[in-house]
Write a protein that holds these residues in place. Structure first.
Motif, PDB file in Angstrom:
ATOM      1  N   ASN A 309       0.834  -1.210   0.000  1.00  0.00           N
ATOM      2  CA  ASN A 309       0.000   0.000   0.000  1.00  0.00           C
ATOM      3  C   ASN A 309       0.865   1.254   0.000  1.00  0.00           C
ATOM      4  N   LYS A 312       2.115   1.785  -3.345  1.00  0.00           N
ATOM      5  CA  LYS A 312       1.063   2.232  -4.282  1.00  0.00           C
ATOM      6  C   LYS A 312       0.618   3.670  -4.001  1.00  0.00           C
ATOM      7  N   TYR A 313       0.360   3.948  -2.714  1.00  0.00           N
ATOM      8  CA  TYR A 313      -0.312   5.218  -2.384  1.00  0.00           C
ATOM      9  C   TYR A 313       0.647   6.298  -1.915  1.00  0.00           C
ATOM     10  N   ASP A 336       4.884   6.203   6.309  1.00  0.00           N
ATOM     11  CA  ASP A 336       5.372   6.736   5.027  1.00  0.00           C
ATOM     12  C   ASP A 336       5.181   8.250   5.031  1.00  0.00           C
ATOM     13  N   ARG A 355     -12.395   1.781  -0.186  1.00  0.00           N
ATOM     14  CA  ARG A 355     -11.266   2.468  -0.808  1.00  0.00           C
ATOM     15  C   ARG A 355     -11.494   3.962  -0.689  1.00  0.00           C
ATOM     16  N   GLY A 365      -6.751  -1.821  -7.087  1.00  0.00           N
ATOM     17  CA  GLY A 365      -6.991  -2.372  -5.750  1.00  0.00           C
ATOM     18  C   GLY A 365      -8.436  -2.776  -5.590  1.00  0.00           C
ATOM     19  N   THR A 366      -8.723  -3.484  -4.507  1.00  0.00           N
ATOM     20  CA  THR A 366     -10.093  -3.965  -4.268  1.00  0.00           C
ATOM     21  C   THR A 366     -10.659  -3.494  -2.931  1.00  0.00           C
ATOM     22  N   GLY A 367      -9.813  -2.914  -2.084  1.00  0.00           N
ATOM     23  CA  GLY A 367     -10.285  -2.546  -0.747  1.00  0.00           C
ATOM     24  C   GLY A 367     -10.370  -3.747   0.185  1.00  0.00           C
ATOM     25  N   LEU A 370      -6.690  -4.026   3.696  1.00  0.00           N
ATOM     26  CA  LEU A 370      -6.696  -3.617   5.108  1.00  0.00           C
ATOM     27  C   LEU A 370      -7.725  -4.400   5.915  1.00  0.00           C
TER      28      LEU A 370
HETATM   29  P1  ADP Z   1      -6.738  -1.410  -1.897  1.00  0.00           P
HETATM   30  O1  ADP Z   1      -5.300  -1.033  -1.832  1.00  0.00           O
HETATM   31  O2  ADP Z   1      -6.969  -2.691  -2.632  1.00  0.00           O
HETATM   32  O3  ADP Z   1      -7.594  -0.298  -2.370  1.00  0.00           O
HETATM   33  P2  ADP Z   1      -6.720  -1.618   1.036  1.00  0.00           P
HETATM   34  O4  ADP Z   1      -7.752  -2.201   1.912  1.00  0.00           O
HETATM   35  O5  ADP Z   1      -5.341  -2.180   1.122  1.00  0.00           O
HETATM   36  O6  ADP Z   1      -7.292  -1.716  -0.432  1.00  0.00           O
HETATM   37  O7  ADP Z   1      -6.634  -0.072   1.347  1.00  0.00           O
HETATM   38  C1  ADP Z   1      -7.829   0.674   1.480  1.00  0.00           C
HETATM   39  C2  ADP Z   1      -7.597   2.121   1.077  1.00  0.00           C
HETATM   40  O8  ADP Z   1      -6.767   2.774   2.055  1.00  0.00           O
HETATM   41  C3  ADP Z   1      -6.860   2.294  -0.219  1.00  0.00           C
HETATM   42  O9  ADP Z   1      -7.756   2.249  -1.312  1.00  0.00           O
HETATM   43  C4  ADP Z   1      -6.203   3.650  -0.056  1.00  0.00           C
HETATM   44  O10 ADP Z   1      -7.123   4.643  -0.457  1.00  0.00           O
HETATM   45  C5  ADP Z   1      -6.007   3.781   1.443  1.00  0.00           C
HETATM   46  N1  ADP Z   1      -4.595   3.589   1.833  1.00  0.00           N
HETATM   47  C6  ADP Z   1      -4.054   2.425   2.288  1.00  0.00           C
HETATM   48  N2  ADP Z   1      -2.743   2.599   2.604  1.00  0.00           N
HETATM   49  C7  ADP Z   1      -2.453   3.890   2.349  1.00  0.00           C
HETATM   50  C8  ADP Z   1      -1.262   4.702   2.482  1.00  0.00           C
HETATM   51  N3  ADP Z   1      -0.103   4.191   2.929  1.00  0.00           N
HETATM   52  N4  ADP Z   1      -1.362   6.014   2.132  1.00  0.00           N
HETATM   53  C9  ADP Z   1      -2.528   6.523   1.677  1.00  0.00           C
HETATM   54  N5  ADP Z   1      -3.667   5.824   1.528  1.00  0.00           N
HETATM   55  C10 ADP Z   1      -3.639   4.528   1.862  1.00  0.00           C
END
Ligand code: ADP
Length: 415
Positions: A309, A312-313, A336, A355, A365-367, A370
């Motif tokens: 994550n 990605k984010y 981060d 998400r 991603g699928t949400g 986490l």
């Molecule tokens: P996915 O990555 O498949 O969307 P997750 O359940 O892993 O699903 O994450 C849920 C949401 O949390 C993500 O869609 C993102 O918007 C947010 N997120 C998770 N980790 C981070 C991060 N390190 N920084 C910013 N946003 C994050």
């Protein structure tokens, strides 16, 4: 016995007053239990009974389900011995008619063991949907006027009952519609997520299979790498879906063993660095004697998810990992310097399929990630939380119970 015709002329002034008061309770009722409590109180003033039971008709092997029951008179001292009126109620369901059942009085029997039943149908739209049963312990027998009065009361209770059924039906319909919408959204999202990598795999494989083109070594490797990565993504997605449904149904197997947290994190970080070779990671190891009880594979899965994550984010951000003892627990913080998460999304972040819309655009991603992380950490007896401010990065905090010192002696670093 036939239902008496509605005839208010036969009611005494105090009975009429009680019936009006009951009709007022019914018209103002918000909750069937509270209203029935009031109605039994009002009824008691004009009509003798020791207990009252309101049944609803249901489908299935048991045709009657008690919705409400009160013992108000004799027998009150032993409410567990509540006398149900199933036999009388069943008769009313069969015939749709009011039914009186009186015991044949035998000598030597305790009067309180002789039950006089008056069962009245709850009718709506010509259908008997329920039964109201009054019971007298040891009599007296029900007179014609009393049955007439009870019929008035039952008519009002009928309306209350109908309203309750309607409220439940609407709630069920809404729940069904919500479920159907969720299922549709789920299918649409999962299909999209599955089709994207499949599309790449199919496209590049078809391209490679063309006989009319000879690919140079570099292009060939590039295409095969894409196929390789997309296949990984596909199996990861399917694994996530399976884990998520196993977690929901409580069938995911977790095997906890005492593990030195520092060793476990060391291994995970080495793997992470190999996988993301340009990612900057700084870490502070915990005390060497800090042991936790974990399923190493599942704990690594949580960690991999949080790292994926962050990549990605919070692209190009440094990742900081701190671990140590905190208030009698082990704590791991993973931070981060990315764009962070707006506060209104934080309470929902660990929900299945959630998400953050403004972060999701353009990021696959699928949400599920986490949600799976939280469920896995909870299965370890721990918690996971998040701290984040837009523009100030995001920190995920995992807390785990410390391992029992007695167990630590036999512990290996981790298996
Ligand atoms: P996915 O990555 O498949 O969307 P997750 O359940 O892993 O699903 O994450 C849920 C949401 O949390 C993500 O869609 C993102 O918007 C947010 N997120 C998770 N980790 C981070 C991060 N390190 N920084 C910013 N946003 C994050």
């Amino acid at each position: 016995m036939r239902r008496p015709a509605a005839d208010t002329a036969s009611l005494r002034p105090n009975e009429l007053e009680a019936v009006y008061a009951i009709s007022k309770v019914v018209s103002e009722a918000e909750n069937i239990d509270a209203a029935m409590d009031e109605i039994t109180g009002l009824t008691r003033a004009v009509f003798i009974f020791d207990s009252a039971v309101l049944y609803r008709r249901q489908t299935g092997p048991e045709p009657l389900e008690p919705l409400f029951a009160r013992v108000v008179g004799r027998g009150r001292s032993a409410p567990t011995d509540l006398v149900w009126g199933e036999v009388a109620a069943n008769r009313v369901l069969e015939t749709g008619e009011t039914f009186v059942r009186e015991p044949s009085v035998r000598r030597g029997t305790d009067r309180l063991d002789q039950h006089f039943y008056l069962a009245l149908p709850m009718v709506a739209g010509g259908k008997t949907n329920g039964v109201l049963v009054f019971i007298r312990f040891g009599g007296p027998a029900y007179t014609g006027e009393q049955v007439n009065l009870a019929a008035f009361i039952a008519t009002h209770v009928s309306q209350l009952f109908e309203r309750q059924l309607l409220v439940e039906r609407v709630a069920n319909l809404e729940a069904e519609r919500r479920l159907a919408r969720l299922q549709d959204e789920f299918i649409a999202m999962v299909s999209h997520e599955l089709l994207t990598p499949l599309g790449f795999i199919k496209g590049y494989t078809t391209t490679l299979l063309r006989r009319d083109t000879a690919w140079d070594e570099n292009t060939l490797r590039e295409f095969l790498n894409i196929i390789d990565e997309e296949t990984d993504r596909l199996s990861e997605l399917i694994e996530n879906l399976l884990d998520s449904s196993r977690l929901q149904s409580g069938t995911l197997h977790i095997e906890l063993k005492p593990v030195a947290l520092g060793d476990l994190l060391g291994d995970i970080l080495n793997r992470t660095q190999t996988r993301y070779n340009t990612l900057r990671i700084s870490s502070e190891s915990p005390e060497a004697d800090l042991y936790v009880r974990v399923d190493a594979k599942r704990f690594s899965q949580v960690f991999d998810n949080l790292v994926a994550n962050a990549v990605k984010y919070a692209p190009n951000s440094e990742l900081r990992i701190r671990a140590g003892k905190q208030g009698g627990e082990a704590e791991v913080r993973l931070s981060d310097d990315g764009p962070g998460i707006p506060e209104e999304h934080l309470p929902h972040l660990f929900k299945r399929f959630y998400r953050v819309p403004e972060r999701a655009a353009g990021v696959r991603g699928t949400g599920l990630g986490l949600f799976i992380c939280e469920q896995l950490i909870q299965a370890h007896g721990g918690t996971i939380g998040v701290e984040s401010k837009p523009g100030n990065g995001t920190t995920f905090i995992i807390r785990l119970p410390l391992a029992d010192p007695a167990e630590e002696k036999g512990a290996t670093p981790h298996a």
